[in-house]
Design an enzyme around this catalytic site. Structure first.
Site, PDB file in Angstrom:
ATOM      1  N   GLY A  14       0.790  -1.226   0.000  1.00 17.95           N
ATOM      2  CA  GLY A  14       0.000   0.000   0.000  1.00 17.95           C
ATOM      3  C   GLY A  14       0.816   1.267   0.000  1.00 17.95           C
ATOM      4  N   ILE A  15       0.302   2.295   0.683  1.00 13.51           N
ATOM      5  CA  ILE A  15       0.978   3.588   0.670  1.00 13.51           C
ATOM      6  C   ILE A  15       2.287   3.544   1.448  1.00 13.51           C
ATOM      7  CG2 ILE A  15      -1.173   4.844   0.331  1.00 13.51           C
ATOM      8  CD1 ILE A  15      -1.103   5.677   3.233  1.00 13.51           C
ATOM      9  N   GLY A  16       2.411   2.627   2.404  1.00 17.67           N
ATOM     10  CA  GLY A  16       3.674   2.495   3.119  1.00 17.67           C
ATOM     11  C   GLY A  16       4.790   2.042   2.201  1.00 17.67           C
ATOM     12  N   TYR A 164     -12.466   2.749  14.228  1.00 22.06           N
ATOM     13  CA  TYR A 164     -11.484   3.316  13.298  1.00 22.06           C
ATOM     14  C   TYR A 164     -11.505   4.843  13.351  1.00 22.06           C
ATOM     15  CZ  TYR A 164      -8.839   3.966   8.971  1.00 22.06           C
ATOM     16  OH  TYR A 164      -7.896   4.339   8.047  1.00 22.06           O
TER      17      TYR A 164
END
Length: 278
Positions: A14-16, A164
């Protein structure tokens, strides 16, 4: 970014992953902090090859365990005496209530207490590395969140999105209070909303997978979602900017509760107690 040491948590997908890759492409030393060695080692090799930067390292940490976070911090301090950029990106969204080995609700533990504990354990290294930056990946979901001080762990009432939202609100409150405490230190801390990113995050149940499927036409790619994290980690344009919430690389106004200094201070005190840092 040459000469800079960057830590990116949740960096194997993902964005990581994109954030780690692009910081490596800029010449930084990048420590990818992930939970699973088998899944993560091929990603490390991929990033090294794609960027031509051999200074990409894997270190392991399970953010649902405070002992694991402490072990990682101790190991990091043995290897490095500086930390210029910390990107708190690892996250969880649990469709059904579960608790960690520490007895805390998993979404809150990973998304907030993980950020809080890791940052504080490494804060002295970050300070001596100034100018340095801390980036907390939050979410627009914070706007629907509330800090339920009387039921932080969702024991009386639990829903995945409520938990969340609370955790992502906590990210911004943590950012605001930490920025206040770091004033004049040369260390900046900012939070961000990456956008609704097209990943497998939050698809741990049939209901969540169905919802994500319905919303998929409105999602963005991990590359697009990582743009603000990369910007905050590397851009000269935000040098000295601190305590802000960013959307699409611009300062945005978070919810009213996210701007409440009294709530931020109370959450800090509670978080110190829950992580044993009091």
């Amino acid at each position: 970014m040459k000469g800079k040491i960057c830590v990116v948590t949740g960096a194997n997908s993902g964005i990581g992953k994109v954030t780690a890759r692009e910081l490596a492409r800029m010449g930084a030393t990048v420590i990818m902090v992930c939970r699973d060695r088998k899944r993560s080692e091929p990603v490390v090799q991929e990033i090294r090859q794609e960027t031509g930067n051999p200074q990409v390292e894997l270190m392991l940490c399970d953010f649902s365990s405070q002992e694991s976070i402490r072990q990682f911090a101790a190991e990091y301090r043995q290897r490095y005496d500086r930390l210029h950029v910390l990107v708190n990106n690892a996250g969880a969204l649990m469709p059904h209530r579960s608790v960690t080995v520490d007895g805390y609700e998993t979404t809150f533990a990973v998304n907030h207490l993980g950020y809080f504990l890791l940052t504080n354990l490494l804060l002295d290294l970050i300070k001596v590395s100034a100018p340095a930056r801390i980036i907390n990946v939050s979410s627009g979901a914070h706007a629907a969140g509330r800090i339920h001080f009387d039921d932080l762990m969702g024991e009386r009432r639990y829903s995945a999105w409520m938990a969340y939202g609370q955790s992502k609100l906590a990210n911004i409150l943590f950012t605001k209070e930490l920025a206040r405490r770091l004033d004049g230190s040369g260390v900046t801390v900012n939070a961000l909303h990456p956008g609704f990113v097209r990943t497998r995050f939050g698809t741990g149940s049939k209901g969540s997978a169905f919802l994500m499927g319905l919303l998929s036409p409105f999602t963005i790619t991990p590359e697009q979602g990582a743009e603000t994290s990369i910007y905050l980690a590397s851009s000269p344009a935000v040098e000295g900017v601190t305590g802000e919430y960013f959307v699409r690389k611009r300062v945005a106004k978070p919810s009213a509760e996210a701007r409440d200094a009294a709530v931020a201070k109370r959450l800090w005190q509670v978080s110190e107690e829950l992580t044993g840092l009091a």
